[in-house]
Scaffold this motif. Structure first.
Motif, PDB file in Angstrom:
ATOM      1  N   PRO A 134       0.820  -1.206   0.000  1.00 41.74           N
ATOM      2  CA  PRO A 134       0.000   0.000   0.000  1.00 41.74           C
ATOM      3  C   PRO A 134       0.861   1.268   0.000  1.00 41.74           C
ATOM      4  O   PRO A 134       2.076   1.192   0.143  1.00 41.74           O
ATOM      5  CB  PRO A 134      -0.787  -0.126   1.312  1.00 41.74           C
ATOM      6  N   SER A 135       0.175   2.432  -0.153  1.00 43.12           N
ATOM      7  CA  SER A 135       0.910   3.690  -0.197  1.00 43.12           C
ATOM      8  C   SER A 135      -0.010   4.859   0.155  1.00 43.12           C
ATOM      9  O   SER A 135      -1.153   4.657   0.595  1.00 43.12           O
ATOM     10  CB  SER A 135       1.533   3.883  -1.584  1.00 43.12           C
ATOM     11  N   TYR A 136       0.481   6.069  -0.060  1.00 42.48           N
ATOM     12  CA  TYR A 136      -0.216   7.315   0.288  1.00 42.48           C
ATOM     13  C   TYR A 136      -1.499   7.441  -0.531  1.00 42.48           C
ATOM     14  O   TYR A 136      -1.461   7.573  -1.749  1.00 42.48           O
ATOM     15  CB  TYR A 136       0.736   8.479   0.015  1.00 42.48           C
ATOM     16  N   ASP A 171       8.441   0.923 -18.576  1.00 46.23           N
ATOM     17  CA  ASP A 171       8.765   2.303 -18.954  1.00 46.23           C
ATOM     18  C   ASP A 171       8.598   3.225 -17.736  1.00 46.23           C
ATOM     19  O   ASP A 171       7.715   4.088 -17.704  1.00 46.23           O
ATOM     20  CB  ASP A 171       7.826   2.720 -20.097  1.00 46.23           C
ATOM     21  N   ILE A 172       9.464   3.031 -16.707  1.00 45.62           N
ATOM     22  CA  ILE A 172       9.262   3.703 -15.421  1.00 45.62           C
ATOM     23  C   ILE A 172       9.937   5.077 -15.385  1.00 45.62           C
ATOM     24  O   ILE A 172      11.155   5.199 -15.469  1.00 45.62           O
ATOM     25  CB  ILE A 172       9.793   2.835 -14.251  1.00 45.62           C
ATOM     26  N   LYS A 173       9.118   6.099 -15.238  1.00 45.48           N
ATOM     27  CA  LYS A 173       9.597   7.478 -15.109  1.00 45.48           C
ATOM     28  C   LYS A 173      10.190   7.692 -13.717  1.00 45.48           C
ATOM     29  O   LYS A 173      11.330   8.136 -13.576  1.00 45.48           O
ATOM     30  CB  LYS A 173       8.450   8.459 -15.370  1.00 45.48           C
ATOM     31  N   PHE A 174       9.389   7.379 -12.682  1.00 48.10           N
ATOM     32  CA  PHE A 174       9.923   7.445 -11.322  1.00 48.10           C
ATOM     33  C   PHE A 174       9.217   6.439 -10.418  1.00 48.10           C
ATOM     34  O   PHE A 174       8.113   5.985 -10.693  1.00 48.10           O
ATOM     35  CB  PHE A 174       9.858   8.860 -10.739  1.00 48.10           C
ATOM     36  N   PHE A 175       9.926   6.100  -9.351  1.00 45.94           N
ATOM     37  CA  PHE A 175       9.436   5.188  -8.316  1.00 45.94           C
ATOM     38  C   PHE A 175       9.171   6.017  -7.060  1.00 45.94           C
ATOM     39  O   PHE A 175      10.074   6.637  -6.514  1.00 45.94           O
ATOM     40  CB  PHE A 175      10.473   4.101  -8.047  1.00 45.94           C
ATOM     41  N   TYR A 176       7.909   6.045  -6.620  1.00 47.13           N
ATOM     42  CA  TYR A 176       7.538   6.806  -5.425  1.00 47.13           C
ATOM     43  C   TYR A 176       7.631   5.899  -4.200  1.00 47.13           C
ATOM     44  O   TYR A 176       7.030   4.828  -4.154  1.00 47.13           O
ATOM     45  CB  TYR A 176       6.108   7.339  -5.562  1.00 47.13           C
ATOM     46  N   THR A 177       8.391   6.357  -3.204  1.00 44.40           N
ATOM     47  CA  THR A 177       8.600   5.542  -2.004  1.00 44.40           C
ATOM     48  C   THR A 177       8.627   6.388  -0.746  1.00 44.40           C
ATOM     49  O   THR A 177       9.018   7.563  -0.774  1.00 44.40           O
ATOM     50  CB  THR A 177       9.913   4.741  -2.110  1.00 44.40           C
ATOM     51  N   MET A 178       8.195   5.782   0.353  1.00 47.16           N
ATOM     52  CA  MET A 178       8.335   6.377   1.686  1.00 47.16           C
ATOM     53  C   MET A 178       9.270   5.472   2.478  1.00 47.16           C
ATOM     54  O   MET A 178       8.818   4.549   3.152  1.00 47.16           O
ATOM     55  CB  MET A 178       6.976   6.485   2.377  1.00 47.16           C
ATOM     56  N   PRO A 179      10.573   5.690   2.384  1.00 49.69           N
ATOM     57  CA  PRO A 179      11.525   4.773   3.016  1.00 49.69           C
ATOM     58  C   PRO A 179      11.495   4.803   4.540  1.00 49.69           C
ATOM     59  O   PRO A 179      11.867   3.832   5.189  1.00 49.69           O
ATOM     60  CB  PRO A 179      12.883   5.251   2.491  1.00 49.69           C
ATOM     61  N   ARG A 180      11.033   5.914   5.110  1.00 51.76           N
ATOM     62  CA  ARG A 180      11.067   6.083   6.567  1.00 51.76           C
ATOM     63  C   ARG A 180       9.645   6.175   7.118  1.00 51.76           C
ATOM     64  O   ARG A 180       8.845   6.985   6.671  1.00 51.76           O
ATOM     65  CB  ARG A 180      11.841   7.366   6.894  1.00 51.76           C
ATOM     66  N   PHE A 181       9.316   5.288   8.096  1.00 51.11           N
ATOM     67  CA  PHE A 181       7.995   5.295   8.734  1.00 51.11           C
ATOM     68  C   PHE A 181       6.883   5.295   7.679  1.00 51.11           C
ATOM     69  O   PHE A 181       6.037   6.191   7.636  1.00 51.11           O
ATOM     70  CB  PHE A 181       7.839   6.488   9.665  1.00 51.11           C
ATOM     71  N   HIS A 182       6.908   4.295   6.850  1.00 48.34           N
ATOM     72  CA  HIS A 182       5.982   4.182   5.720  1.00 48.34           C
ATOM     73  C   HIS A 182       4.532   4.389   6.150  1.00 48.34           C
ATOM     74  O   HIS A 182       4.099   3.909   7.192  1.00 48.34           O
ATOM     75  CB  HIS A 182       6.143   2.798   5.092  1.00 48.34           C
ATOM     76  N   ASN A 183       3.812   5.125   5.337  1.00 48.58           N
ATOM     77  CA  ASN A 183       2.378   5.337   5.553  1.00 48.58           C
ATOM     78  C   ASN A 183       1.614   4.456   4.560  1.00 48.58           C
ATOM     79  O   ASN A 183       1.746   4.647   3.361  1.00 48.58           O
ATOM     80  CB  ASN A 183       2.031   6.809   5.317  1.00 48.58           C
ATOM     81  N   PRO A 184       0.865   3.441   5.030  1.00 45.27           N
ATOM     82  CA  PRO A 184       0.395   3.255   6.407  1.00 45.27           C
ATOM     83  C   PRO A 184       1.076   2.138   7.195  1.00 45.27           C
ATOM     84  O   PRO A 184       0.667   1.847   8.319  1.00 45.27           O
ATOM     85  CB  PRO A 184      -1.066   2.879   6.179  1.00 45.27           C
ATOM     86  N   LEU A 185       2.075   1.455   6.654  1.00 46.43           N
ATOM     87  CA  LEU A 185       2.631   0.276   7.317  1.00 46.43           C
ATOM     88  C   LEU A 185       3.420   0.605   8.581  1.00 46.43           C
ATOM     89  O   LEU A 185       3.427  -0.163   9.534  1.00 46.43           O
ATOM     90  CB  LEU A 185       3.526  -0.500   6.346  1.00 46.43           C
ATOM     91  N   GLY A 186       4.140   1.735   8.578  1.00 47.01           N
ATOM     92  CA  GLY A 186       4.917   2.121   9.749  1.00 47.01           C
ATOM     93  C   GLY A 186       6.357   1.636   9.732  1.00 47.01           C
ATOM     94  O   GLY A 186       7.119   1.941  10.647  1.00 47.01           O
TER      95      GLY A 186
END
Length: 451
Positions: free
Chosen positions: A175-177, A214-229
């Protein structure tokens, strides 16, 4: 941080934790000076500031006394246990500090506030932000820093604008934002997902996607992922940076909770980037308050002019008043004082949440599982037994005045969902967390027995 600002935090915490009654006298200036090992003048300055905030009042030749009002309201238990709210706790919003900064901004930047600014942002704010970013191991030039109207605006602009790699698709963790997912799907942007769990991400799968899609960018939350934590390890962050460079894929690093990091060795992906393929985003919404709507984007040189043009056409500039107030807030030391206070408050809640979930998961007999962390955070998740409906469980908990939220909104429409629910203790009083988790565990146990 100035000594008297640090002392104010200590005294506020003393008033909050101790069972002071309305009108009860605080220890004398001499006693406080000895207790906190600082001069009497520093104690007086801190007390005078607390009096200005109506937390205490002074009686000539007598001393300082507690004003119950706000303090009592904060400690009063709510009939509803809200484990779903992700917004910062309103009880720790720096209302008075920021009100002062707004008034000061109007006095200091009178003419600048009432004309259009620049798409890039206020130069004096960018200057101090660049210095602050160094503390997060983000070393960059002022020319690469943009002030945005919240991280959401930066994400929207990045999704819409062309990139030098000429690619089209956006890759996003699942999951993600949820707001970014809604943005992408509403605008029918080409987007695909890759599963992320508490254990991390399948790097072989990620590399295959980078190589073949054909990936332009990879969106990630490396720190304290929302919503996993959860958070990526340093080794994983280095690997991400190397893959980005190898396959000419940009990484959009949403470091919205950088201010809450407890591990001094946990640098961002940006710090591992030798190829200018990492775009770094920082938010002030979770540390101050959401309505501020000021975020920071660190944009590589090859993207900066395109980003500036897209932002200019999107909103001309971000709120000049908010920018000026934030600049004064950062420069005065008030931000550091508030950060110390909210870090301490959230860390205490995170430990209580972690301990309660760890205990109840062990007692649940497999009804739900919980992944323990060395650095627990204020939000996390639990995995439900396959026979339990997350939707029905949430409805049942609501009838018992406990609010939880499913992760449906945190997935792309066509991506397979895990049977998990998220928990956030941001708006739950410390003395209510354990009781709340025990009650949630009991209702989960009832739900599995029905099957």
């Amino acid at each position: 941080m100035y000594i008297y600002l640090k002392l104010m935090n200590e005294l506020e915490e003393l008033i909050r934790k101790e069972p002071y009654k309305d009108g009860q006298k605080l220890p004398s200036i001499r006693m406080l000076s000895e207790q906190y090992k600082c001069s009497k003048s520093t104690i007086i300055k801190a007390l005078d500031e607390l009096e200005r905030r109506h937390l205490i009042y002074a009686m000539p030749k007598s001393g300082y006394y507690v004003v119950k009002g706000m303090n009592a309201a904060q400690s009063e238990a709510s009939p509803i246990l809200n484990f779903s709210a992700a917004a910062p706790d309103p009880n720790v919003f720096p209302y008075l500090d920021f009100q002062h900064c707004i008034n000061k901004a109007i006095d200091t930047y009178q003419k600048d506030l009432f004309v259009y600014g620049t798409a890039k942002g206020m130069s004096s704010l960018i200057e101090i932000v660049r210095k602050q970013l160094m503390g997060y191991q983000v070393f960059t030039e002022e020319r690469n820093i943009f002030v945005v109207s919240g991280v959401q605006q930066a994400l929207s602009l990045l999704a819409a604008m062309p990139f030098p790699n000429g690619k089209q698709k956006i890759l996003i963790e699942q999951p993600s934002y949820h707001l970014f997912i809604e943005n992408l799907e509403t605008r029918r942007m080409p987007v695909i997902g890759i599963e992320r769990s508490y254990a991390g991400i399948d790097f072989d799968r990620l590399e295959k996607i980078f190589q073949t899609e054909d990936i332009k960018f990879f969106y990630t939350m490396p720190r304290f992922h929302n919503p996993l934590g959860c958070s990526y390890t340093s080794k994983e962050k280095k690997r991400l940076a190397k893959l980005a460079a190898k396959y000419d894929v940009y990484i959009v690093e949403d470091d919205y909770l950088a201010d809450f990091e407890q591990d001094s060795k946990a640098d961002p992906i940006f710090a591992q980037d030798d190829s200018s393929h990492v775009i770094y985003l920082k938010s002030y919404s979770k540390i101050i308050f959401p309505g501020l709507r000021i975020g920071i984007a660190v944009i590589p040189v090859q993207l900066a002019e395109t980003f500036r043009l897209y932002k200019k056409h999107d909103d001309i500039d971000s709120s000049m008043l908010s920018q000026a107030a934030l600049e004064i807030y950062l420069r005065s030391g008030m931000f550091d004082r508030h950060l110390a206070k909210i870090r301490s408050r959230y860390a205490a809640r995170a430990k209580l949440l972690d301990a309660a979930l760890k205990k109840e998961a062990a007692r649940s007999g497999g009804a739900f599982t919980y992944e323990h962390s060395n650095y627990p955070f204020i939000h996390t998740h639990i995995m439900l037994h396959e026979t339990i409906s997350a939707e029905k469980l949430i409805a049942k908990l609501k009838r018992s005045s406990i609010l939880l939220e499913s992760m449906d909104r945190n997935y792309l429409n066509n991506f397979e969902r895990e049977n998990i629910v998220k928990l956030n203790a941001t708006n739950v009083n410390e003395d209510e967390i354990e009781r709340g988790i025990e009650r949630i565990s009991a209702i989960i146990a009832e739900s599995i027995q029905l099957h």
